[in-house]
Write a protein that holds these residues in place. Sequence first.
Motif, short mmCIF file in Angstrom:
data_model
loop_
_atom_site.label_atom_id
_atom_site.label_comp_id
_atom_site.label_asym_id
_atom_site.label_seq_id
_atom_site.Cartn_x
_atom_site.Cartn_y
_atom_site.Cartn_z
N LYS A 73 -6.38 1.76 -4.80
CA LYS A 73 -5.12 1.06 -5.08
C LYS A 73 -5.33 -0.39 -5.53
CE LYS A 73 -2.14 3.94 -2.29
NZ LYS A 73 -1.28 4.02 -1.12
N ASN A 101 0.83 -1.19 0.00
CA ASN A 101 0.00 0.00 0.00
C ASN A 101 0.86 1.25 0.00
OD1 ASN A 101 -2.45 1.34 0.16
ND2 ASN A 101 -2.41 1.40 2.39
N GLY A 102 2.19 1.05 -0.08
CA GLY A 102 3.11 2.12 0.29
C GLY A 102 3.34 3.19 -0.75
N LYS A 103 2.75 3.06 -1.94
CA LYS A 103 3.01 4.07 -2.97
C LYS A 103 1.80 4.97 -3.16
CE LYS A 103 6.89 2.72 -5.30
NZ LYS A 103 7.12 1.51 -6.08
N LEU A 104 2.03 6.13 -3.75
CA LEU A 104 0.94 7.05 -4.02
C LEU A 104 0.09 6.53 -5.18
CD1 LEU A 104 2.86 10.41 -3.65
CD2 LEU A 104 1.45 9.23 -1.96
N ASP A 120 13.66 6.67 -7.47
CA ASP A 120 12.25 6.65 -7.12
C ASP A 120 11.54 7.60 -8.08
OD1 ASP A 120 10.23 6.25 -4.51
OD2 ASP A 120 9.89 8.09 -5.64
N TYR A 159 10.60 10.90 -6.12
CA TYR A 159 11.46 11.65 -5.21
C TYR A 159 12.93 11.75 -5.58
CZ TYR A 159 7.41 11.50 -2.19
OH TYR A 159 6.16 11.65 -1.68
N ASN A 169 0.47 17.16 -12.32
CA ASN A 169 1.62 16.26 -12.34
C ASN A 169 1.80 15.66 -13.73
OD1 ASN A 169 1.69 16.75 -9.62
ND2 ASN A 169 0.64 14.85 -9.07
N THR A 195 6.47 -1.07 -1.60
CA THR A 195 7.71 -0.34 -1.34
C THR A 195 8.74 -1.32 -0.79
OG1 THR A 195 6.82 0.31 0.79
CG2 THR A 195 6.67 1.92 -0.99
N GLU A 196 9.85 -0.80 -0.28
CA GLU A 196 11.04 -1.59 0.07
C GLU A 196 10.79 -2.83 0.94
OE1 GLU A 196 13.23 1.38 2.20
OE2 GLU A 196 11.47 1.82 3.41
N ASP A 197 9.73 -2.85 1.76
CA ASP A 197 9.51 -4.03 2.59
C ASP A 197 8.14 -4.66 2.34
OD1 ASP A 197 8.18 -1.92 3.65
OD2 ASP A 197 9.34 -1.83 5.50
N GLU A 198 7.64 -4.52 1.13
CA GLU A 198 6.31 -5.08 0.79
C GLU A 198 6.38 -5.90 -0.50
OE1 GLU A 198 3.43 -1.51 2.42
OE2 GLU A 198 4.47 -1.19 0.53
N LEU A 243 -1.70 13.84 -15.01
CA LEU A 243 -2.73 13.45 -14.04
C LEU A 243 -3.70 14.62 -13.87
CD1 LEU A 243 -0.30 11.65 -11.67
CD2 LEU A 243 -2.48 10.65 -12.33
N LEU A 261 6.07 16.61 -10.07
CA LEU A 261 4.94 17.15 -9.31
C LEU A 261 4.64 18.58 -9.76
CD1 LEU A 261 5.96 15.92 -5.74
CD2 LEU A 261 3.83 15.29 -6.88
N LYS A 294 -6.15 12.96 -8.73
CA LYS A 294 -5.36 11.83 -8.26
C LYS A 294 -5.91 10.49 -8.75
CE LYS A 294 -7.20 11.24 -3.57
NZ LYS A 294 -6.86 11.22 -2.13
#
Lengths: 145, 260
Positions: free
Chosen positions: B229, B6-9, B102, B105, B155, B37-40, B193, B148, B196
């Motif tokens: 999502k 779920n960690g991304k926008l 990323d 970012y 965006n 993300t990194e731990d999913e 976009l 952004l 959102k």
Amino acid sequence: MIKYVYGLLIVLVLQLCLGCSSKNVAQSDQLYYDIGAHQGIEKLVDAFVQRIVKDKAILPYFAKSSVKHFKQGFINHLCGVVNGPCKYNGDSMIDIHTGMNINEADFNRVVELLIEAMEDVDISYQSQNKILVKLAVLRPEIIKI
Amino acid sequence: MLSFANGKLLATPGVSQVEGSGGGGLVPWAQLAGYATEDEIAFSAFCSQANVKDFQLNNCGGQVNFYDRLEFSFAKQNLQVDPLSLTLSQEILGLKVRLYGDLVYSTWPQLSVGIQHKSLSTADVAFSLGAQDDTGTDIYLAASKLHLGLLAGYNVLWNATARYTKANEMGLLGFGGPQGNGALQTEMSVLVLLNKHLAVGTEYRHKPDNLGLGEDDWQDIFVAWFPNKHLNVTLAYLDLGTIAALTDQKGWYLSLSGSY
């Protein structure tokens, strides 16, 4: 049909770019007024705190903070970020977040809470993105430290 | 650790690409499929259908994204050739590794390298047209960046991909031929976009003409809707040019995908 749409897109992009270049004269405070000036920022930070309080994953990060101190700091910080007439004199982003070891997912979750808060107080989608792009550069000073 | 990815926008991973990789509709992107993300770990599945003048492409597949680092993908394509009343089928296994960055970012664009290994199960038609092989492996390098608020507060996302391929019409007409046997092709996507949940954009994909049948570049314009999502619906208008010497292949594309 695709060529026709390309034509429309180019016209649209040119218009948008002309629009933005004339407005973006060095450090304009337009965004500050677009989001309702100081009162708007106070409302936003209140809504943000409400969102954080309801979020089980994020609330623990704030366990040791004073709500009043956080609100005041973030209001000043945001006001400075959108080129408003304020100066943030609080602790640096690095000092505040060192030891929290925030991962990417939780960082992104806080971004989402901020977006939801901006929606709560009816900040336009365009202004939301203009705020996010200014905050995004702070990410290395916030996560995994 | 396995947790709900779920960690991304919202909308930032893109959609499912026609060969099964995470990407736009036509082009594999640097992003990995799903919101991990990194731990999913994220699981995604999709089905899509493209209808142009003389062809219908039915396509289903899925991706697993490990820790936003590694993406495994699978797709099964069935192409109905209306004038000949026959169906061409191939299976595609994909692997993509995120090398750097990323999407939102990092200072420089996100960069990934990937392969798509394709096995054509209906090789007779391909061989009769002059194809040299019924399997082939594409290798690609993709760079992608979301800016952004770039366009008056909206965006903007772009992706550029360089792909080394021998495939004729993605592999559905085999690999290699009398006019060529492997070359570098470039592919490009740009989208805005509108909010959102909603993206509009366009894609362009260069393609080789190994068989000398006037194989054309592909392009589309698309609208992608991300209600949450877990769900994506993409609608596109396609201009696929000439396929197997049949000209003017234009039409519509619809894709549904789910993520967890």
